[in-house]
Design an enzyme around this catalytic site. Structure first.
Site, mmCIF file in Angstrom:
data_model
loop_
_atom_site.group_PDB
_atom_site.id
_atom_site.type_symbol
_atom_site.label_atom_id
_atom_site.label_comp_id
_atom_site.label_asym_id
_atom_site.label_seq_id
_atom_site.Cartn_x
_atom_site.Cartn_y
_atom_site.Cartn_z
ATOM 1 N N GLY A 85 0.788 -1.217 0.113
ATOM 2 C CA GLY A 85 -0.172 -0.056 0.009
ATOM 3 C C GLY A 85 0.853 1.217 -0.061
ATOM 4 C CD GLU A 98 1.782 3.016 -3.447
ATOM 5 O OE1 GLU A 98 2.637 2.140 -3.242
ATOM 6 O OE2 GLU A 98 2.079 3.994 -3.435
ATOM 7 C CD GLU A 119 4.520 -0.867 -1.272
ATOM 8 O OE1 GLU A 119 3.618 -1.810 -0.840
ATOM 9 O OE2 GLU A 119 4.779 0.195 -0.941
ATOM 10 N N PRO A 163 -6.643 7.956 14.510
ATOM 11 C CG PRO A 163 -7.387 9.969 15.330
ATOM 12 C CD PRO A 163 -7.657 8.442 15.173
ATOM 13 C CD GLU A 197 11.651 -11.445 2.110
ATOM 14 O OE1 GLU A 197 11.436 -12.690 1.981
ATOM 15 O OE2 GLU A 197 12.331 -10.959 2.982
#
Length: 145
Positions: A45, A61, A65, A82, A111
């Protein structure tokens, strides 16, 4: 933290996406290359770019990744505590997606690896990703043995 897009000078949380990528009966986790949580396992993400749809951010993403092409299937949930990210208030929209291709850690991921849910839930995961995986298991009505 200030929103660089349309909020002007009004403080606003940052927006991110996380993706539970299914490959067969396993899910993809990445080992984080950078802080926060460098070296820890996490869901793929990252931050949504200005002008980008969240579904497009999830696909981008995932590719950056994990090297996988993903088909976003459904919304899992919105995670907005939050304190979920030590860098500041980050709201994450989490999707469930199917992945295809050659799995390889790239970009911010040192990885990338496939895990069964039993393996994944036993790890000390970054951010609130253990909670996200538990929600995924509930959605899939998955019971640990």
């Amino acid at each position: 933290m200030r929103c660089p897009c349309v909020c002007g000078s009004r403080p606003a949380p940052a927006l991110a996406v996380d993706i539970v990528i299914e490959v067969g009966s396993r899910i993809v986790l990445i080992r984080r290359k950078h802080e926060p949580f460098a070296g820890s396992w996490a869901l793929p993400g990252g931050f949504v770019e200005c002008g980008e749809r969240v579904e497009a951010a999830a696909k981008r993403e995932a590719k950056e990744e994990t090297n996988l092409e993903v088909d976003v299937k459904e919304l899992l949930g919105v995670y907005s505590a939050p304190e979920r990210d030590p860098r500041g208030h980050v709201v994450s929209i989490c999707f469930i997606a199917r992945g295809e291709g050659e799995l390889k850690g790239k970009d911010d991921a040192a990885e990338a690896r496939l895990f069964t849910l039993e393996e994944a839930i036993k790890l000390s995961l970054a951010f609130d990703h253990a909670d996200i995986i538990k929600d995924y298991m509930k959605r899939r009505q998955y019971v640990l043995r």
